[in-house]
Motif scaffolding. Structure first.
Motif, mmCIF file in Angstrom:
data_model
loop_
_atom_site.group_PDB
_atom_site.id
_atom_site.type_symbol
_atom_site.label_atom_id
_atom_site.label_comp_id
_atom_site.label_asym_id
_atom_site.label_seq_id
_atom_site.Cartn_x
_atom_site.Cartn_y
_atom_site.Cartn_z
ATOM 1 N N LYS A 139 53.325 -125.867 -31.172
ATOM 2 C CA LYS A 139 52.943 -124.782 -32.072
ATOM 3 C C LYS A 139 53.733 -123.503 -31.802
ATOM 4 C CE LYS A 139 48.293 -126.565 -32.936
ATOM 5 N NZ LYS A 139 46.838 -126.297 -32.938
ATOM 6 N N TRP B 269 39.840 -125.966 -25.914
ATOM 7 C CA TRP B 269 40.307 -125.375 -27.172
ATOM 8 C C TRP B 269 39.400 -124.284 -27.684
ATOM 9 C CZ3 TRP B 269 45.130 -126.188 -27.881
ATOM 10 C CH2 TRP B 269 45.717 -127.377 -27.404
ATOM 11 N N GLN B 270 38.112 -124.340 -27.391
ATOM 12 C CA GLN B 270 37.217 -123.276 -27.830
ATOM 13 C C GLN B 270 37.614 -121.942 -27.197
ATOM 14 O OE1 GLN B 270 33.193 -124.025 -26.410
ATOM 15 N NE2 GLN B 270 33.955 -124.960 -24.531
ATOM 16 N N TRP C 64 40.910 -121.293 -26.029
ATOM 17 C CA TRP C 64 42.264 -120.969 -26.496
ATOM 18 C C TRP C 64 42.244 -120.418 -27.918
ATOM 19 C CZ3 TRP C 64 46.660 -119.793 -24.485
ATOM 20 C CH2 TRP C 64 47.843 -119.851 -25.231
ATOM 21 N N ASP C 65 41.442 -120.972 -28.782
ATOM 22 C CA ASP C 65 41.393 -120.523 -30.168
ATOM 23 C C ASP C 65 40.819 -119.121 -30.308
ATOM 24 O OD1 ASP C 65 42.475 -122.929 -30.940
ATOM 25 O OD2 ASP C 65 40.567 -123.836 -31.543
ATOM 26 N N ASN C 66 40.106 -118.662 -29.283
ATOM 27 C CA ASN C 66 39.528 -117.314 -29.297
ATOM 28 C C ASN C 66 40.192 -116.379 -28.293
ATOM 29 O OD1 ASN C 66 37.169 -117.432 -31.240
ATOM 30 N ND2 ASN C 66 36.680 -119.181 -29.926
#
Length: 246
Positions: free
Chosen positions: A34, A109-110, A112-114
């Protein structure tokens, strides 16, 4: 572009290290795909088995893996060593977990996404599956932190945390170099300084293989020494104050 270092200490983890690398390396691959940079850095803390030899071999097939080797200094000191390594390498985010397979990459991921919403993302272990003695230690640490720092920390020692490197670096200035309860100190200072923290319930499985090197006797020994260092950290905090990021 963000630069993330996923760091793990490893001591006598021959039974787990291959599966743990296979679980976490795809995280680095996906983040890199990404447009970001990500490394999985595992420091062998003077293992007496073939953990480091396996790590060296795994590097051949896992391009985002960095294997480090160092003399034995204990879990906390190795965690601090890895934090310094990541910061010196230019990481702007550092994620720490352990190499025993107790945590789940899917729950990363919870955080990293925040990552843009908070500076510290720390897991809390509810319904732990690793024994009543460990639950007792966690509760005791919560009480000791409250007594020493005057703050109530949900789960001070969780080995599942994503941190903004710039804020972590400031906090580490107050912590002795080889401190045995590194993450406890980081959590306590972050709460005391009212850092921007988010807490996440996480799964904490039984150890996936091998033998736990930490027993109650060692826990009490580390904890007793840590109490003295807590006083030193408190003195450092009073002289430092909460530093501001420029």
């Amino acid at each position: 572009m963000d630069k993330l270092y996923i760091v793990m200490p490893a001591y006598n983890e021959s039974a787990n290290i291959e599966s743990v690398v296979d679980q976490w390396h795809p995280v680095a691959e996906l983040i890199t795909s990404k447009g970001h940079e990500c490394k999985v850095v595992i420091a062998n803390d003077g293992s007496r088995d073939d953990t480091y030899e396996k790590l060296q071999h795994l590097q051949l097939s896992h391009p985002h893996l960095i294997a480090l080797d160092k003399p034995n200094s204990g879990h906390g000191a190795t965690v601090l060593y890895l934090y310094r390594y990541a910061i010196d390498a230019g990481a702007n985010y550092v994620f720490q977990t352990d190499s025993d397979g107790q945590t789940l990459p899917d729950e990363f991921w919870q955080m990293w996404d925040n990552r843009d919403k908070h500076d510290f993302h720390i897991g809390t272990r509810g319904g732990r599956q690793d024994g009543s003695s460990r639950v007792f230690v966690t509760k005791t640490l919560r009480l000791v932190v409250w007594m020493m720092f005057g703050v109530w920390v949900k789960d001070a020692n969780t080995p599942f945390r994503l941190m903004l490197a710039e804020r972590l670096k400031h906090i580490m200035e107050a912590i002795p170099k080889d401190y045995g309860l590194a993450n406890v100190a980081v959590s306590a200072i972050a709460v005391k300084w009212k850092e921007n923290i988010a807490w996440y319930p996480i799964t904490f499985r039984p150890r996936q293989g091998g033998v736990n090197s930490i027993n109650m006797r060692r826990i009490f020994k580390i904890g007793w020494k840590a109490l003295g260092d807590f006083w030193r950290i408190n003195r450092n905090l009073k002289s430092m104050g909460k530093p501001q990021v420029q």
